[in-house]
Every structure is written in C-alpha cells, then in structure tokens.
Design a protein around this motif. Structure first.
Motif, short mmCIF file in Angstrom:
data_model
loop_
_atom_site.label_atom_id
_atom_site.label_comp_id
_atom_site.label_asym_id
_atom_site.label_seq_id
_atom_site.Cartn_x
_atom_site.Cartn_y
_atom_site.Cartn_z
N LYS A 1 -19.08 18.26 2.72
CA LYS A 1 -18.37 17.36 3.62
C LYS A 1 -16.87 17.32 3.30
O LYS A 1 -16.03 17.29 4.20
CB LYS A 1 -18.96 15.95 3.53
CG LYS A 1 -18.31 14.90 4.42
CD LYS A 1 -19.01 13.55 4.28
CE LYS A 1 -18.30 12.47 5.09
NZ LYS A 1 -18.31 12.75 6.54
N LEU A 2 -16.54 17.32 2.00
CA LEU A 2 -15.15 17.23 1.60
C LEU A 2 -14.41 18.56 1.65
O LEU A 2 -13.21 18.60 1.94
CB LEU A 2 -15.03 16.64 0.19
CG LEU A 2 -14.70 15.14 0.13
CD1 LEU A 2 -15.86 14.33 0.68
CD2 LEU A 2 -14.38 14.71 -1.28
N LEU A 3 -15.09 19.65 1.37
CA LEU A 3 -14.42 20.94 1.26
C LEU A 3 -14.31 21.70 2.57
O LEU A 3 -13.38 22.49 2.76
CB LEU A 3 -15.14 21.82 0.23
CG LEU A 3 -15.01 21.45 -1.24
CD1 LEU A 3 -15.78 22.45 -2.10
CD2 LEU A 3 -13.54 21.42 -1.66
N ILE A 4 -15.26 21.50 3.48
CA ILE A 4 -15.36 22.36 4.65
C ILE A 4 -14.86 21.66 5.91
O ILE A 4 -15.25 20.54 6.21
CB ILE A 4 -16.83 22.81 4.86
CG1 ILE A 4 -17.30 23.63 3.66
CG2 ILE A 4 -16.97 23.62 6.14
CD1 ILE A 4 -18.77 23.97 3.69
N SER A 5 -14.01 22.35 6.63
CA SER A 5 -13.61 21.94 7.97
C SER A 5 -14.21 22.91 8.97
O SER A 5 -14.59 24.04 8.62
CB SER A 5 -12.07 21.95 8.09
OG SER A 5 -11.48 21.05 7.18
N ASP B 1 -24.08 23.21 8.87
CA ASP B 1 -23.99 21.92 9.55
C ASP B 1 -22.65 21.24 9.29
O ASP B 1 -22.20 20.42 10.09
CB ASP B 1 -25.14 21.01 9.10
CG ASP B 1 -25.23 19.74 9.93
OD1 ASP B 1 -25.43 19.85 11.15
OD2 ASP B 1 -25.10 18.64 9.36
N SER B 2 -22.00 21.58 8.17
CA SER B 2 -20.69 21.01 7.86
C SER B 2 -19.56 21.70 8.61
O SER B 2 -18.40 21.30 8.49
CB SER B 2 -20.42 21.11 6.35
OG SER B 2 -21.37 20.35 5.63
N GLY B 3 -19.90 22.74 9.38
CA GLY B 3 -18.90 23.43 10.17
C GLY B 3 -18.55 24.81 9.67
O GLY B 3 -17.68 25.49 10.25
N ALA B 4 -19.20 25.28 8.61
CA ALA B 4 -18.85 26.57 8.02
C ALA B 4 -19.33 27.73 8.88
O ALA B 4 -20.37 27.65 9.55
CB ALA B 4 -19.47 26.68 6.63
N VAL C 1 -16.29 24.20 -8.52
CA VAL C 1 -17.01 22.94 -8.33
C VAL C 1 -18.47 23.22 -8.68
O VAL C 1 -19.11 24.06 -8.05
CB VAL C 1 -16.87 22.42 -6.89
CG1 VAL C 1 -17.75 21.18 -6.69
CG2 VAL C 1 -15.42 22.11 -6.56
N TYR C 2 -18.95 22.54 -9.70
CA TYR C 2 -20.26 22.84 -10.28
C TYR C 2 -21.25 21.74 -9.92
O TYR C 2 -21.03 20.57 -10.24
CB TYR C 2 -20.10 22.95 -11.79
CG TYR C 2 -21.36 23.20 -12.59
CD1 TYR C 2 -22.18 24.30 -12.33
CD2 TYR C 2 -21.72 22.34 -13.64
CE1 TYR C 2 -23.31 24.53 -13.10
CE2 TYR C 2 -22.84 22.57 -14.41
CZ TYR C 2 -23.64 23.67 -14.13
OH TYR C 2 -24.77 23.89 -14.89
N GLU D 1 -12.39 11.33 -5.04
CA GLU D 1 -12.57 11.31 -3.59
C GLU D 1 -14.05 11.32 -3.22
O GLU D 1 -14.48 10.63 -2.29
CB GLU D 1 -11.87 12.52 -2.97
CG GLU D 1 -11.77 12.48 -1.45
CD GLU D 1 -10.93 11.33 -0.93
OE1 GLU D 1 -11.19 10.89 0.21
OE2 GLU D 1 -10.02 10.86 -1.65
N LEU D 2 -14.85 12.08 -3.96
CA LEU D 2 -16.30 12.09 -3.72
C LEU D 2 -16.90 10.70 -3.89
O LEU D 2 -17.81 10.30 -3.16
CB LEU D 2 -16.99 13.06 -4.68
CG LEU D 2 -16.93 14.55 -4.38
CD1 LEU D 2 -17.57 15.34 -5.52
CD2 LEU D 2 -17.63 14.89 -3.07
#
Length: 500
Positions: free
Chosen positions: A217-221, A242-245, A336-337, A363-364
């Motif tokens: 949700k935070l990384l992908i536009s 589903d996140s737009g990738a 990001v792990y 932010e998460l």
C-alpha cells in the motif's frame, strides 16, 4: 506466472470447463462472470501468454453460454488488455507486461450490484484456494498442526490473563507491554537472522499477509512496475497486483532469480520493486546464490528500485547453517524485509513483521493503527516469556528434528516409487519439495486420478507450461505412514494417466 495448464496443439483441448465456471443462478450477469473467470485464470497462469482461445462458436458450446454474451465479455477483456483479437488469426492471451493500455473507463474493478446498491467487484482477489475432505492431502508446505502443544499455550494464556491487574490506564498498559515485546523481538531477530535493527526499525502485525498488504500500500502507486520471479507465489502476486502494480515476471533458475534478465528489464523501464523470496523461493525452493545477492544489491543502488524481501519460512531451516536474508548485508537501506514468526504455533499466536528504515516504519505505523488499533497484550506477554525463557528456540529445535526426518523419508519414498519419472533436489529448508515430472501428461488429469484414490492435490501446487511440468508437494503435515500411502497413490495415478 503461476500454475498453468499445458499449451496444447489445439486450443479446444484446454480444459476450460475445469476453471471457467459459470453459475446460471448467480445474481451477477453471465458476461461479467465470464470476464471475472477469464481474468482469474490469466492471473493465476492457467492461461499463459500466447495461448490461443477457441473460436466463439466452439467456446460457447464448451461453456454452454450464448454467443452474444461471450462476444460482449471478450470485447471487455480486450479493452482491459487481457486478450488480443487478431483479425483472421484468432484470439490470444496477453501477458501482464505486454497488455494494451485499457480503454478509457476500463478497470480491473467492475461495478456490480445487488437489489439496493452497487459495489466494486475485484477480479484480482478471487481466491484460488480449494478444500477437500479426502483422507490424504498435499499442501504447499504447511506445518503439522498436530504437533502444536495447545494445552501449554492455553495454560500460559489463562495464567497471564488471571494475573493481569488493571492498576493504570489500559492504553498505558498496552504501550508498555508492546514496547517490551518489541525489544525482545528485535533482539531475537538480530540474533537469529543477522540483522542490525533497533525498535525503530521494526513493525509487528498479526500476520505475514497483513505485513505485505501494508508495505504494498505504501510503496506501490497505480502503474508501477514490480518484478517477481517466475514461477512465483500466487497470493503475494495478487496482493501486489491489487495495489496497482504491473507485474513483470523474470525467470528463476538454479541460482535464483536471473540477474541478467533483471538487468535488461531495468534498462528497458523504471522498476519500482523487485519482490524476492530469496532464502527459499516459492514455489521451486531455490535459494538465491551468494553472487547474485551481491549483484541484486548493486542493481538496486544503480537503478533505484526497492528490494522487497519476503522471508515467509525462516522458521524451517533443516540444516545447521541457516542462510541469512539480504537485509542482513544491506548497507544502503534499500531492503524492506518482511517475514513470519513462530509459524509452528496456532494462527492466532503467530506474528508478521516488517524490518525497514525507521522513517518507513513510522509511516507504516499510521496505517496499522487504523487497520489493527488494538494490541493483544496477553498474547504478546506470553510470546515475550517464550523468547526470554528460550522456549521458542527449544520448540524450533524439536520441530526441526521431526521435519528433517519427514523430509528425508519423503525423499527416499519419491526415489523408490518414482525415481525414473521425476527430478528433484532435497531442500535445506522449508516443508515442501519441488518435483519436475519427466513424462508428458496433463496434471489436471492426474489430479482427478489422485482424488479417485483418496489423495487431494490442490490446483495451487500444480505447475505446467510449455517448458515444464512440476508440483510443489508439502511433506510437513504428513506423518511417515501417510507419506507412504500418498506417494503410492501418486505413482498409481501417474501410471493411469500415462496409459490414458
């Protein structure tokens, strides 16, 4: 991209009715059902890129639907970029990275409705999971729930609950307890996985899936390119999509994801994320080689993509030299792990986590506070005690002995019953073995034969394309006698399919 049927000489031979299922009595219009079912089949790899679809008249007879309905559905699928209709040549499946730009107004979320209101229907998140009551079942590598000492957990939980005395505001109790748990947890991760994190670099969630959802949700536009290894993990790919990738598959070989292919992708377009299951690739169980680990970190610095490292199965290292994650050697904060904790415990006791730069974690936390506003203080206190007392290490050590025995026994059975018909390597970690079949046959036919003999093979463990036929068989949830029966059924069913 994931599981797929063999691409046969004639498109009519593809068993469409096994995965395109139309429900005449459903409230959803038939043409929308056709759209949703085709999109699901494409995204799960059941219809690989380049597959030729039968003509509409033939397919209408196979699916038992009206031709005008099918034509309307195909027009929508073409507008969304899932198929290409070539005049005088036929209709073909497009891969994700080669899909046409959707026409104006087209979307993967379609408005459907009930009597009183409309709502968005996701064609991406249709669950591919199946259930069966057959006595023997393979899965994709789950632990054996029969090994869990639920009585001990129950006593610890009840004991903590009885001793809990409310002498200060509940919010303060939650905060103090959670901070204490995180301190023990990040120390545990540093010790077992070679990380160098502090409390500020760690987010805990109720599950691995929630962790992946929040990070995506935070990384992908919308429209971001995300590289995944292929064959890959269907559930994570669904979350990313589903996140737009826009998913860009890169092949995986004996050393993990192909770095040269990845480099060419990076030269051709801007990549936002490279998603890796580096320690234990899903589904093929391959570990990313040391050389490629360094190369991928260098590519990340060069091209600016984020490495999303998914360590879903660290708990099940069956050798004495666990491979450390990329996050342990990342000096430029590009990884990001995410991972899971104590998968051997019941689902309600397990945890997901994210280890990342402090600003990203902060932010998460904003999003997590809405998604999961409450903290199960008692559960965290129980797990804190288990970490402090060394119970987590003892449980892991005990289970490692059991699962190693099961892995070795399963491998010996496969060699004894199917030696000349399969190819596989014994994995050093995880609870599944990746088997490549040397005979040419249809996996769906074998699945049905296995079911007739009392063995369930879910479609999510079946992988078939032009280049290979394989299955991911989980051994962890079967004891030795169950394994013997299951492998006997596999061999018997294979013989029946080959003779078919």
């Amino acid at each position: 991209m994931y599981t797929s049927f063999d691409i046969m000489d004639s498109p009519v031979q593809i068993p469409f009715k096994s995965f395109i299922q139309i429900k005449a009595n459903d409230a959803t219009p038939i043409y929308l059902q056709v759209i949703f079912e085709f999109i699901k089949a494409i995204q799960l790899g059941l219809l690989p890129e380049g597959t030729k679809i039968p003509g509409t008249r033939v397919l209408c007879k196979l699916l038992e639907i009206n031709r005008n309905t099918l034509i309307k559905a195909f027009e929508d699928l073409e507008s969304q970029g899932f198929i290409e209709i070539r005049p005088n040549k036929g209709t073909f499946i497009l891969s994700d990275q080669k899909q046409h730009q959707p026409k104006r107004g087209a979307s993967k979320s379609v408005e459907v409705g009930v009597q009183a209101f409309t709502f968005k229907h996701s064609s991406v998140l249709e669950s591919p999971l199946e259930w069966s009551n057959l006595p023997l079942q393979f899965n994709d590598g789950l632990p054996d729930l029969r090994l869990i000492h639920t009585d001990i957990l129950a006593r610890l939980y009840v004991s903590k609950l009885k001793r809990q005395k409310i002498r200060q505001p509940w919010e303060q109790i939650q905060t103090q307890s959670h901070q204490h748990f995180k301190k023990q947890f990040f120390n545990f991760l540093n010790l077992t996985r070679g990380l160098r994190i502090s409390e500020a670099n760690l987010l805990t969630t109720t599950s691995h899936e929630v962790s992946l959802f929040l990070v995506a949700k935070l990384l992908i536009s919308a429209g971001d390119y995300v590289v995944v290894g292929t064959p890959g993990y269907y559930l994570s790919n669904m979350t990313l999509t589903d996140s737009g990738a826009k998913i860009v598959p890169v092949p995986v070989d004996e050393e993990g994801i192909n770095v040269e292919a990845l480099r060419k992708v990076c030269e051709a377009q801007t990549i936002r994320i490279v998603y890796l299951t580096s320690i234990y690739h899903y589904p093929s169980t391959i570990s990313l080689s040391a050389k490629r680990r360094i190369e991928i970190l260098e590519l990340s610095n060069q091209y600016g993509f984020v490495i999303l490292e998914d360590d879903y199965d660290f708990d099940f290292h069956l050798d004495n030299n666990p491979i450390l994650p990329l996050a342990a050697i990342d000096s430029n904060e590009r990884v990001v792990y995410i991972g899971s904790f104590v998968r051997s415990l019941p689902a309600g006791f397990g945890y997901g986590f994210v280890a990342a730069p402090a600003a990203f974690i902060k932010e998460l936390e904003k999003h997590l506070s809405i998604l999961e506003p409450g903290i199960d203080v008692i559960k965290e206190q129980v797990l804190t005690d288990w970490i402090q007392d060394g119970e987590v290490h003892r449980l892991s050590k005990k289970n490692k002995v059991i699962y190693k025995e099961r892995r070795d026994h399963f491998a010996s059975l496969l060699n004894a019953k199917l030696e000349s018909r399969i190819r596989f390597k014994i994995p050093a970690r995880g609870l599944a073995i990746w088997i490549e079949w040397l005979d040419s046959f249809n996996l769906i036919r074998m699945q049905k034969k296995c079911a007739e003999n009392g063995l369930f093979l879910p479609k999510t463990v079946l992988y078939q394309s032009k280049n290979f036929t394989a299955t991911r068989l989980g051994f962890g949830s079967l004891h030795l006698q169950e394994m013997e029966k299951a492998v006997e059924i596999l061999a018997k069913s294979l013989d029946a399919v080959i003779d078919y």
